[in-house]
Structure formats: structure tokens, C-alpha cells
Write an enzyme that holds these catalytic residues in place. Structure first.
Site, PDB file in Angstrom:
ATOM      1  N   TRP A  23      31.900  25.633  69.870  1.00  0.00           N
ATOM      2  CA  TRP A  23      32.179  27.054  70.073  1.00  0.00           C
ATOM      3  C   TRP A  23      31.373  27.523  71.283  1.00  0.00           C
ATOM      4  O   TRP A  23      30.194  27.190  71.396  1.00  0.00           O
ATOM      5  CB  TRP A  23      31.799  27.885  68.844  1.00  0.00           C
ATOM      6  N   GLU A  81      36.487  26.002  68.099  1.00  0.00           N
ATOM      7  CA  GLU A  81      36.487  27.285  67.371  1.00  0.00           C
ATOM      8  C   GLU A  81      36.875  28.450  68.278  1.00  0.00           C
ATOM      9  O   GLU A  81      36.254  28.693  69.302  1.00  0.00           O
ATOM     10  CB  GLU A  81      35.094  27.526  66.782  1.00  0.00           C
ATOM     11  N   LYS A 137      37.847  32.623  69.061  1.00  0.00           N
ATOM     12  CA  LYS A 137      37.252  33.919  68.737  1.00  0.00           C
ATOM     13  C   LYS A 137      37.973  35.013  69.498  1.00  0.00           C
ATOM     14  O   LYS A 137      38.420  34.803  70.623  1.00  0.00           O
ATOM     15  CB  LYS A 137      35.769  33.883  69.116  1.00  0.00           C
ATOM     16  N   ASP A 185      37.440  30.851  61.949  1.00  0.00           N
ATOM     17  CA  ASP A 185      36.297  31.561  61.374  1.00  0.00           C
ATOM     18  C   ASP A 185      36.819  32.909  60.865  1.00  0.00           C
ATOM     19  O   ASP A 185      37.505  33.627  61.595  1.00  0.00           O
ATOM     20  CB  ASP A 185      35.227  31.737  62.466  1.00  0.00           C
ATOM     21  N   HIS A 215      36.642  36.009  63.098  1.00  0.00           N
ATOM     22  CA  HIS A 215      37.028  35.909  64.505  1.00  0.00           C
ATOM     23  C   HIS A 215      38.404  36.451  64.863  1.00  0.00           C
ATOM     24  O   HIS A 215      39.002  36.042  65.851  1.00  0.00           O
ATOM     25  CB  HIS A 215      36.916  34.460  64.974  1.00  0.00           C
ATOM     26  N   HIS A 271      35.409  28.335  58.794  1.00  0.00           N
ATOM     27  CA  HIS A 271      34.079  28.950  58.732  1.00  0.00           C
ATOM     28  C   HIS A 271      34.188  30.202  57.883  1.00  0.00           C
ATOM     29  O   HIS A 271      34.864  31.156  58.267  1.00  0.00           O
ATOM     30  CB  HIS A 271      33.607  29.362  60.140  1.00  0.00           C
ATOM     31  N   ASP A 284      32.553  41.443  63.771  1.00  0.00           N
ATOM     32  CA  ASP A 284      32.180  40.075  63.387  1.00  0.00           C
ATOM     33  C   ASP A 284      30.672  40.005  63.148  1.00  0.00           C
ATOM     34  O   ASP A 284      29.942  39.377  63.897  1.00  0.00           O
ATOM     35  CB  ASP A 284      32.617  39.112  64.504  1.00  0.00           C
ATOM     36  N   ASP A 323      28.847  38.765  60.687  1.00  0.00           N
ATOM     37  CA  ASP A 323      28.251  37.613  60.011  1.00  0.00           C
ATOM     38  C   ASP A 323      27.385  37.979  58.811  1.00  0.00           C
ATOM     39  O   ASP A 323      26.276  37.479  58.660  1.00  0.00           O
ATOM     40  CB  ASP A 323      27.482  36.736  61.013  1.00  0.00           C
ATOM     41  N   ASP A 380      29.285  30.218  57.551  1.00  0.00           N
ATOM     42  CA  ASP A 380      28.754  30.617  58.856  1.00  0.00           C
ATOM     43  C   ASP A 380      28.419  32.101  58.858  1.00  0.00           C
ATOM     44  O   ASP A 380      29.279  32.941  59.104  1.00  0.00           O
ATOM     45  CB  ASP A 380      29.791  30.297  59.955  1.00  0.00           C
TER      46      ASP A 380
HETATM   47  C1  RNT Z   1      30.117  32.421  66.574  1.00  0.00           C
HETATM   48  C2  RNT Z   1      30.731  31.296  65.820  1.00  0.00           C
HETATM   49  C3  RNT Z   1      29.869  30.090  65.638  1.00  0.00           C
HETATM   50  C4  RNT Z   1      28.416  30.426  65.356  1.00  0.00           C
HETATM   51  C5  RNT Z   1      27.546  29.250  65.042  1.00  0.00           C
HETATM   52  C6  RNT Z   1      26.095  29.607  65.030  1.00  0.00           C
HETATM   53  O1  RNT Z   1      30.822  33.582  66.527  1.00  0.00           O
HETATM   54  O2  RNT Z   1      31.195  31.753  64.589  1.00  0.00           O
HETATM   55  O3  RNT Z   1      30.405  29.268  64.671  1.00  0.00           O
HETATM   56  O4  RNT Z   1      28.298  31.369  64.345  1.00  0.00           O
HETATM   57  O5  RNT Z   1      27.816  28.228  65.906  1.00  0.00           O
HETATM   58 ZN    ZN Z   2      31.917  30.289  63.199  1.00  0.00          ZN
END
Ligand code: RNT
Ligand code: ZN
Length: 425
Positions: A191, A232, A234, A265, A268, A292, A300, A302, A332
Site C-alpha cells: 500500500w 491495496e 484507497k 480495506d 477505503h 482489511h 477512514d 481506523d 487494520d
Molecule cells: C492505509 C492502509 C494500510 C495501513 C497499514 C498500516 O490506509 O489501510 O493498510 O493501514 O499498512
Molecule cells: Zn489497510
């Protein structure tokens, strides 16, 4: 708070639940066995707020943000491994551990990111073997002066691009060494944060450069038994609101072209867009997926994953797809405002719960109703499932796998916080 539930009561409740599910043709015993066997990759970076061991004090760059300052962040490999071991004991089922390149252990020596080697992860590898917890990996293409411009693999500067190509190649070599060490492939997820805060004039150029850089990285072949490559996508990040080079369409195309796995993810995409519907679509064109699990709150952000409709829908689609062997499942998120071991435990237990719930669905009955045009029956069955005695099956799963039942685990986390985490100031 009284958290303990007697074993007898759990067994009694389970017998009733078992009977209730069997009326829908579902074997709870089988579902439990399957739910426990699905590997969930736990992300090391919740344990230390994505700081890593390169000497940084906070996470900076890449559009990722940890907020909060709860005591007890792990400050080195031994602390991180110790904390993770406690979390493992509280989370039922098969587990993996997911590392980032910034978690290399170099004995204080400064090693450039493009020169890291499997040797710098030898402590991780021997721990993994001892604990029987396979490792996964990620190149760290952020939090570095060479990423300050906001562009790395898509940079117009050939030196910057070459630096990150070398780093990503090094990461794949390390992941492959993990795979060899553990006897099953390590997932290596690529990513990058490349993108632009405001509307770019040239959207194509960076994407063309990223495509070329990825080709160089992936043209090196490793045995499939040692590494699973994923990319990955986004939609946006902090500082890349207008444009992200590695968007969904970009990586959808790239993964299909290279026949590597795509990482979806949950944080994302557009805030109202969920990944459940993407799983079956993508499975037709790529060899598999990495999911993820994260939780975006308004953006986003997290947050720790909850047992949400979004998570449950995604798990249902993963199970219904019949492609569990092609879908790698990982967590994640990173929340520095709460006890980090609890953060791991809450998110991972939720994910295992959602997988169990998906495995308890009487899918055959529902699909049959749909097949014969009895859509009232389809809806009725889906709704009835929601109030079957699921918690009794979950408690029994925990009991059988020797993980704490219900909120019992909190006592252990709180005791560890007192004894270990609070002394880290
Ligand atoms: C970032 C991605 C990625 C990270 C990690 C730390 O938006 O989701 O996966 O969160 O690599
Ligand atoms: Zn991620």
C-alpha cells in the site's frame, strides 16, 4: 462486575442453541470447527500506534493518523511480542501476526529501508515458529524523508522511485523468507499513500509510473508456497483528498493484469459504500483477495472494528462465496486512546464472531427460496436468523478453544495494564 459464567450453564445453553439451529439444517458443531480454523491476521501496529523501531516518536506521514495517548504503548520488539501473546490468549481460533518493514530489529544500527534483509527479522521469525503464529508483511512506504513529497513509487523523480522500488523488492524477499520459515505463504501487502491534496492536472502520469514501478517489483518471482502478493487500493487520505494514484480502479486493473490478489480495506471507499458486494465481483478476475477489516467513523479513521452490519455483511459474503481458501483476512486499525491489548482483543473477537455467525447461516435454505422465486421466504429466513441464540454458540466456541468467555478477558487485560503497561512511562 461479575464476568464468569459457569461451564455447566454454557453447555446447557449450547444444547438449546444447537437444537434451534438444527431446525434450519445447520450444524453448530461444524460451524464452530470451521470458524476456529480461519486464520485472522492480527496487525502488529495497533500495539505501538504505528511507530515502529526506527527511532520515530510518533507516526508521521502517509495520511495515517493515530490519536490518543493511553499509557503502555509497546516500545520495542520484546514488549510488542509480550503484549501480542496476551492478546493471542484472549482471541479464539487461528491467528497470524502482521508486520511492517519499520518493525525490523537492527540492534541499534541504522539500516536504510532499501537495504533491509530477512536477517533483521530473525527474532520475529524464531518467535513465530515457537508460538506457531505465521507472519505476514508490508513494505512501509510512508513515514520517511523519501516520502515527504507525497509521491513514492509514482514519483516523477527517478531517484525517489528507485529507492522505493528497492524497498518493495526487499520487502518481498523478507516475506518470502517468512514463508519458508513458517511453511506457508506470508501475505505481503503493498500500500502506498501517493496522491495529491488538491486537484491534479496530470492524473495519468503518476499512474503510468506506478504501473511501471510495480512491474519491476513483481517481475521477481518467488515460489507461491512462500509469498502471497497483494495490492491495496484507497479512495482518499489526509493530504490526498483530491487524488490517490493507487485508486480502486487502478489496482483492480493491476491485480487482474498481474493475477495477484487485491486488498479491499473496509475504510477505503466512499463512506456509504461497503465492500460486501465487491467480493464476488472481484473473485471472478483475480486469484483471491485480502480483506482489511477497519472502521471508518466519518472518514477512514481506523477505529477498532465493531461487530457491525458492515463487518457481518462482509463475512457473510466471504463465507457464501465458498472461496475461504482464496481470501486472506486481516485487521487494520489503530487507536492510541485506549488500552492497545484490549483494542486487539475487541476487534479480533468481533471478527471471529462475525465469521461464526456467517457460518451459522442456513445458506442452502435461503438460496433455494431465492432459486424458486420465493423471495418472501428468503427475507423471512434472513430475518429469523438474526434472533437465533447466537451468543450461546459463541460462548461455547470460546469455552472449547480455551479462550475467555464473555467479558472475562477484561480482568486479565486490566491486571496486565496495572502490572506491566503502567510501568512503561
Ligand atoms: C492505509 C492502509 C494500510 C495501513 C497499514 C498500516 O490506509 O489501510 O493498510 O493501514 O499498512
Ligand atoms: Zn489497510
Amino acid at each position: 462486575m461479575k464476568t464468569g459464567i459457569g461451564e455447566e450453564k454454557i453447555n446447557e445453553a449450547y444444547e438449546i442453541a444447537k437444537e434451534a439451529y438444527s431446525r434450519f439444517g445447520v450444524s453448530t458443531d461444524k460451524a464452530i470447527g470451521k470458524a476456529l480454523a480461519i486464520p485472522v491476521s492480527i496487525h502488529c501496529w495497533q500495539g505501538d500506534d504505528v511507530v515502529g523501531f526506527e527511532g520515530a516518536e510518533i507516526l508521521s506521514g502517509g495520511g495515517l493518523l493515530t490519536t490518543g495517548n493511553y499509557p503502555g504503548r509497546a516500545r520495542n520488539g520484546d514488549e510488542l511480542r509480550g503484549d501480542a501473546e496476551l492478546a493471542f490468549s484472549l482471541i479464539p481460533g487461528k491467528k497470524r501476526f502482521n508486520l511492517h518493514a519499520i518493525y525490523a530489529e537492527t540492534d541499534g544500527e541504522k539500516i536504510s529501508r532499501d537495504a533491509i534483509e530477512p536477517d533483521h527479522f530473525s527474532k520475529w521469525m524464531s518467535w513465530s515458529k515457537k508460538k506457531k503464529i505465521p507472519l505476514d508483511f508490508n513494505p512501509t512506504v510512508f513515514a520517511h524523508p523519501m516520502a515527504d513529497s507525497g509521491y513514492t513509487l509514482a514519483s516523477a523523480d527517478p531517484n525517489i522511485r528507485a529507492f522505493w522500488i528497492r524497498h518493495c523488492k526487499a520487502a518481498r524477499k523478507i516475506a518470502s523468507a517468512f514463508g519458508k520459515n513458517q511453511g506457508c505463504p506470508a501475505v505481503n501487502d503493498l500500500w502506498i499513500a501517493d496522491g495529491s491534496k488538491d486537484y491534479p492536472a496530470d492524473r495519468l502520469g503518476p499512474r503510468r509510473r506506478l504501473n511501471g514501478a510495480l512491474d519491476e517489483i513483481f517481475d521477481i518471482k518467488y515460489p507461491a508456497e512462500t509469498i502471497t502478493d497483494t495490492v491495496e487500493c484507497k479512495l482518499f487520505g489526509i493530504g490526498s483528498e483530491a487524488y490517490v494514484v493507487g485508486s480502486h480502479e487502478f489496482y483492480m486493473g493491476y491485480a487482474a493484469k498481474k493475477q495477484i490478489k487485491l486488498c479491499l480495506d473496509t475504510g477505503h471507499f466512499h463512506p456509504t459504500e461497503t465492500i460486501a458486494d465487491k467480493i464476488s465481483a472481484m473473485l471472478l478476475f483475480v486469484p483471491g483477495l485480502l480483506v482489511h477489516f477497519s472502521r471508518g467513523l466519518r472518514w477512514d479513521s481506523d477505529h477498532v472494528t465493531t461487530f457491525s452490519d458492515e463487518m457481518r455483511d462482509a463475512c457473510r459474503e466471504i463465507v457464501r462465496s465458498g472461496a475461504l481458501d482464496k481470501i486472506d483476512i486481516a485487521l487494520d486499525y489503530f487507536d492510541a486512546s485506549i488500552n492497545r491489548i484490549a483494542a486487539w482483543t475487541i476487534g479480533a473477537r468481533n471478527l471471529r464472531k462475525a465469521l461464526l455467525e456467517a457460518l451459522l447461516e442456513p445458506t442452502r435454505l435461503i438460496v433455494d427460496a431465492e432459486k424458486y422465486g420465493r423471495n418472501h421466504e428468503r427475507l423471512a429466513l434472513m430475518e429469523e436468523c438474526k434472533t437465533l441464540p447466537f451468543s450461546a454458540v459463541w460462548d461455547y466456541l470460546c469455552l472449547k478453544s480455551k479462550a475467555p468467555v464473555s467479558a472475562e478477558w477484561l480482568t486479565l487485560v486490566n491486571a496486565y495494564e496495572e502490572k506491566v503497561l503502567r510501568k512503561r512511562q
